[in-house]
Design a protein around this motif. Structure first.
Motif, PDB file in Angstrom:
ATOM      1  N   PRO A 172       0.804  -1.222   0.000  1.00 15.34           N
ATOM      2  CA  PRO A 172       0.000   0.000   0.000  1.00 15.34           C
ATOM      3  C   PRO A 172       0.836   1.272   0.000  1.00 15.34           C
ATOM      4  CG  PRO A 172       0.088  -0.900   2.209  1.00 15.34           C
ATOM      5  CD  PRO A 172       0.856  -1.851   1.334  1.00 15.34           C
ATOM      6  N   LEU A 173       2.150   1.170  -0.180  1.00 17.09           N
ATOM      7  CA  LEU A 173       3.039   2.329  -0.048  1.00 17.09           C
ATOM      8  C   LEU A 173       3.189   3.142  -1.330  1.00 17.09           C
ATOM      9  CD1 LEU A 173       5.889   0.866   2.186  1.00 17.09           C
ATOM     10  CD2 LEU A 173       3.890   2.208   2.869  1.00 17.09           C
ATOM     11  N   ALA A 174       2.459   2.787  -2.358  1.00 19.81           N
ATOM     12  CA  ALA A 174       2.441   3.548  -3.617  1.00 19.81           C
ATOM     13  C   ALA A 174       3.865   3.785  -4.116  1.00 19.81           C
ATOM     14  CB  ALA A 174       1.674   4.851  -3.424  1.00 19.81           C
ATOM     15  N   THR A 175       4.215   5.050  -4.416  1.00 22.74           N
ATOM     16  CA  THR A 175       5.523   5.343  -5.007  1.00 22.74           C
ATOM     17  C   THR A 175       6.683   5.120  -4.052  1.00 22.74           C
ATOM     18  OG1 THR A 175       5.256   7.677  -4.426  1.00 22.74           O
ATOM     19  CG2 THR A 175       4.544   7.005  -6.626  1.00 22.74           C
ATOM     20  N   HIS A 176       6.410   4.921  -2.767  1.00 25.12           N
ATOM     21  CA  HIS A 176       7.480   4.645  -1.803  1.00 25.12           C
ATOM     22  C   HIS A 176       7.785   3.147  -1.710  1.00 25.12           C
ATOM     23  CE1 HIS A 176       7.405   8.788  -0.444  1.00 25.12           C
ATOM     24  NE2 HIS A 176       6.094   8.705  -0.325  1.00 25.12           N
ATOM     25  N   SER A 177       7.082   2.337  -2.466  1.00 28.63           N
ATOM     26  CA  SER A 177       7.200   0.889  -2.347  1.00 28.63           C
ATOM     27  C   SER A 177       8.396   0.350  -3.118  1.00 28.63           C
ATOM     28  CB  SER A 177       5.924   0.216  -2.871  1.00 28.63           C
ATOM     29  OG  SER A 177       6.119  -1.168  -3.035  1.00 28.63           O
ATOM     30  N   VAL A 178       9.226  -0.405  -2.426  1.00 26.59           N
ATOM     31  CA  VAL A 178      10.354  -1.094  -3.047  1.00 26.59           C
ATOM     32  C   VAL A 178       9.860  -2.203  -3.974  1.00 26.59           C
ATOM     33  CG1 VAL A 178      12.235  -2.710  -2.527  1.00 26.59           C
ATOM     34  CG2 VAL A 178      12.050  -0.557  -1.274  1.00 26.59           C
TER      35      VAL A 178
END
Length: 201
Positions: A10-16
């Motif tokens: 669910p971290l959108a653009t912060h997702s690794v």
């Protein structure tokens, strides 16, 4: 070739894991002519926790139940049709996100993707390749904490149970241990992705 891409963070653009899964799919698009990609975002369009729903006489069901039955079947058909499944799977509390677990509960269905026989369970969904992009805040592989890794062990068991023997994990570990370590882990994971198609060939 048909490829199914799943994101569960669910971290959108912060997702690794979203970044790494997108890199794998980009490589398939570049190197495999005519690859057909189906995308499902399990965080943005989350499946509810699984509950028993009848598949018979769908037209006679209440509209909301009918819609859920049809969505479950669509998830199943996406999985069955795919030759390659690319999964972005972060480690949450030593396991997988509940969003991804809800998807697993739709595709692990007796009589469809596995069956019980006198010789034991038999997977019915063989012939697929699964590539899991795994993000972990700490280090688990080949460390004293490996026993706490229920993420990779669970996914390996699930897909093996369904008959999938070709499964590869690309891990970015230690991403919660500062910006420098995060960058190094991502660089190493991207380097491994470069060999994904070569290994498949």
């Amino acid at each position: 070739m048909k490829l199914l891409q799943l994101d569960s963070s669910p971290l959108a653009t912060h997702s690794v894991t979203r970044e790494l899964a997108a890199a794998v799919v980009t490589q398939y698009r570049r190197d495999v002519p005519g690859v057909e990609v189906t995308y499902r975002d399990l965080a943005a369009d989350a499946l509810p926790h699984w509950t028993p729903l009848p598949r018979e006489a769908v037209d006679a069901l209440a509209p909301e139940i009918r819609a859920e039955v049809e969505r479950n079947e669509a998830v199943m058909q996406e999985f069955l049709a795919a030759d390659v499944i690319v999964i972005g799977a972060p480690m949450y509390n030593f396991g997988i996100p509940s969003q991804l677990k809800a998807w697993v509960d739709r595709i692990a269905v007796a009589g469809r993707t596995f069956r019980y026989t006198a010789q034991g369970p038999e997977g019915l969904a063989g012939g697929k390749r699964v590539v899991v992009l795994s993000g972990r805040g700490g280090f688990y592989a080949d460390t004293p904490l490996q026993g706490a890794d229920f993420q990779e062990a669970y996914l390996r068991q699930v897909f093996a149970f369904l008959g999938v023997s070709d499964i590869e994990f690309i891990r970015a570990e230690g991403i919660g241990m500062g910006a420098e370590q995060r960058a190094a882990s991502l660089a190493a994971a991207h380097a491994r992705i470069e060999g994904v198609l070569a290994k498949a060939a």
